[in-house]
Design an enzyme around this catalytic site. Structure first.
Site, mmCIF file in Angstrom:
data_model
loop_
_atom_site.group_PDB
_atom_site.id
_atom_site.type_symbol
_atom_site.label_atom_id
_atom_site.label_comp_id
_atom_site.label_asym_id
_atom_site.label_seq_id
_atom_site.Cartn_x
_atom_site.Cartn_y
_atom_site.Cartn_z
ATOM 1 N N CYS A 81 -26.172 30.519 -23.282
ATOM 2 C CA CYS A 81 -25.575 29.188 -23.143
ATOM 3 C C CYS A 81 -26.454 28.308 -22.229
ATOM 4 O O CYS A 81 -27.569 27.982 -22.589
ATOM 5 C CB CYS A 81 -24.136 29.319 -22.635
ATOM 6 S SG CYS A 81 -23.190 27.799 -22.811
ATOM 7 N N HIS A 168 -21.782 33.021 -26.659
ATOM 8 C CA HIS A 168 -21.533 34.062 -25.652
ATOM 9 C C HIS A 168 -21.364 35.445 -26.292
ATOM 10 O O HIS A 168 -20.324 35.715 -26.871
ATOM 11 C CB HIS A 168 -20.284 33.708 -24.843
ATOM 12 C CG HIS A 168 -20.490 32.525 -23.970
ATOM 13 N ND1 HIS A 168 -20.977 32.640 -22.683
ATOM 14 C CD2 HIS A 168 -20.330 31.194 -24.193
ATOM 15 C CE1 HIS A 168 -21.081 31.431 -22.159
ATOM 16 N NE2 HIS A 168 -20.697 30.535 -23.047
ATOM 17 N N GLU A 170 -21.011 38.165 -24.693
ATOM 18 C CA GLU A 170 -20.250 39.048 -23.808
ATOM 19 C C GLU A 170 -18.732 38.990 -24.024
ATOM 20 O O GLU A 170 -18.008 39.833 -23.533
ATOM 21 C CB GLU A 170 -20.592 38.731 -22.337
ATOM 22 C CG GLU A 170 -20.110 37.378 -21.808
ATOM 23 C CD GLU A 170 -21.031 36.207 -22.158
ATOM 24 O OE1 GLU A 170 -21.834 36.333 -23.094
ATOM 25 O OE2 GLU A 170 -20.917 35.148 -21.519
#
Ligand code: XMP
Length: 509
Positions: A81, A168, A170
């Site tokens: 990001c 993202h 994660e």
């Protein structure tokens, strides 16, 4: 130990990135974005991940940048990001805020010839949350992902091993996120998946042995998971030289003191000083109703007793604390927007002139739990719900007396028993009883009663910063109500707290 460094620019998922890397069995450290380059180099990382950020590359005053040298270390870099935008910005690409904002689940086209996306489908779902975007690639980079609204959603410079993704990986809403991180760790950084929470035991034990060489060590046990695991670890390193001090202020959950005694003294044969001080605390609390004053009195008295006991241990020079990685991160990186104050056990004074041993400072809470089980601590301790330092005193509204404590302890143990029976204990952040300072009319048998109500509180939470009330099944509520009213003398009514935090708090005081 192989290490992946996550540079934290204050993004809301920064901690999560480090945790995900650890889940893939590679050690990972979260450090502030402005850690000097020499220090980063000294850590000898196998890879560097740049986190997201609330800051913007396109803002007038970009506060959060890195030393350009970072991209010349011959260490693979993955920007996520803001991290990707920072790579573009620093390596002479361009970032704009006039593009399209994207939030939430997004379909993304990816180039599976990039090592980062090896083994993935050419169209995937990912989680986006950005306003700015890269619109001009830096020299030598190429685009490896795009969405219908965002032509450059992923970039790479495979020779220097610099990668960036706008989404993202994660978060769980990016289903292939872990595969992308795996590719980065194992195919690009060439890490080996060998790190486990348990592998920290040997390292810590050796370090503590060395650090404390011959000295005496004391530990304030609270009965909670952190100080318990820390004590067991230190015991492994220094054995007899450790003394644990457990101050029972008399406002603990029912059975807690006995459990601590059995576990530490009987099972682990640790020197344990058990100070039963209920009377001392109750006499100090007599007539006190103001919540902050209660906390202060308990905190001060706790420290006094601890100091008295610590003085009796001649030549003690080390103090064990169960500080966790999240505490270290919170106090260590100035960019985290949501810093909360963290209390150590009873707020021990800084002027004790004891050197600190903090064996859990590199671990997250769930890792500490795994370690606790591995070290042989009983599940009742390891999986116990959090409990405030001042104990039941802040769940008794108004004056704390022996009688009122007894009422609350009984009601609380029924709550815990029934929540456990319903299989909910480990799924709920906290579940407990509160005793308010009001009475109401009831009828028992043919008699009028005028007694206390008990408030039942059960909340779900990730980190205690926010919480929601748990939708307990009616059957469980019914059982709680009938058992508490029937079994606890002095109670004629049970109510359920349906407030979230904010605007309420988890505790009542
Ligand atoms: P609140 O009531 O602020 O609680 O929503 C957030 C979390 O912190 C715990 N808590 C404490 N823990 N000492 C502690 O060690 C304290 O004085 C204290 N006060 C609240 C509370 O149980 C919840 O998990």
């Amino acid at each position: 130990m192989e290490n992946i460094i996550v540079l934290d620019f204050g993004g809301q998922y920064s901690q999560l990135i480090a945790r995900r890397v650890r889940e893939l069995r590679v050690f990972s450290e979260l450090v502030s974005y402005d850690m000097p380059i020499e220090k980063i180099k000294a850590k000898n990382p196998k890879g560097i991940i740049l986190s997201g950020s609330p800051s913007s590359i396109t803002a007038k005053d970009i506060g959060y940048i890195v030393d350009k040298e970072l991209f010349n270390l011959d260490i693979p870099v993955l920007g996520i990001c803001y991290g990707m935008q920072l790579i573009a910005y620093m390596l002479n690409g361009e970032v704009t805020n006039s593009g399209t904002n994207e939030y939430g689940k997004t379909r993304i086209n990816i180039d599976t010839s990039s090592l980062l996306f090896d083994g993935l489908q050419s169209v995937e779902t990912c989680w986006m949350s950005h306003k700015d975007s890269v619109y001009l690639l830096p020299p030598f980079f190429r685009t490896i992902a795009s969405t219908p609204n965002l032509p450059i959603a992923g970039i790479e410079e495979p020779f220097k091993k610099i990668y960036g993704i706008q989404f993202h990986p994660e978060v769980i809403h990016t289903p292939s996120g872990m595969d992308i991180l795996k590719n980065f760790l194992f195919k690009i950084c060439k890490c080996s998946p060998i790190w486990t929470t348990v592998s920290i035991i040997e390292k810590e034990v050796n370090e503590i042995k060395e650090k404390s060489a011959g000295g005496k060590v004391i530990c304030a046990l609270s009965g909670g998971v952190d100080s318990s695991v820390a004590a067991i670890l230190v015991n492994k390193a220094v054995g007899e030289r450790l003394t644990c001090i457990f101050v029972d202020h008399g406002m603990l959950r029912s059975g807690e003191t006995e459990q601590v005694e059995k576990t530490f003294k009987d099972n682990f044969k640790i020197n344990l000083v058990l100070v039963k001080a209920q009377d001392r605390f109750l006499s100090k609390l007599k007539g006190v109703t103001e919540p902050e004053q209660k906390r202060k009195i308990i905190g001060t008295e706790f420290i006094r007793i601890f100091e008295e006991e610590a003085k009796k241990i001649k030549d003690a020079n080390y103090l064990v604390q169960g500080t966790l990685y999240s505490d270290v991160i919170e106090s260590g990186t100035k960019n985290a927007a949501k810093i909360k104050s963290h209390h150590n056990v009873g707020g021990l004074p800084e002027d004790m002139q004891l050197k600190l041993i903090e064996p859990l400072r590199m671990l997250f809470k769930d890792e500490v739990r795994v370690l606790g089980i591995e070290l042989g601590l009983p599940e009742e301790i390891v999986l116990r719900q959090p409990f405030p330092g001042p104990g039941l005193a802040i769940r008794i509204i108004g004056e704390v007396t022996g009688k009122r404590l007894e009422i609350l302890q009984k009601a609380d143990s029924i709550v815990i028993e029934e929540i456990k029976r319903a299989g909910l204990y480990n799924k709920i952040w906290q579940s407990f009883a509160v005793l308010p300072a009001i009475k109401s009319v009831g009828v028992m048998g043919d008699e009028r009663t005028y007694d206390y109500p008990i408030v039942v509180r059960a909340v779900s939470s990730e980190d205690a910063m926010t919480a929601d009330w748990v939708r307990l099944p009616y059957k469980v509520l019914e059982k709680l109500s009938s058992r508490i009213i029937n079994e606890v003398e002095g109670v004629n009514r049970v109510v359920y707290d349906i407030s979230s935090k904010p605007p309420s708090t988890i505790e009542w005081e």
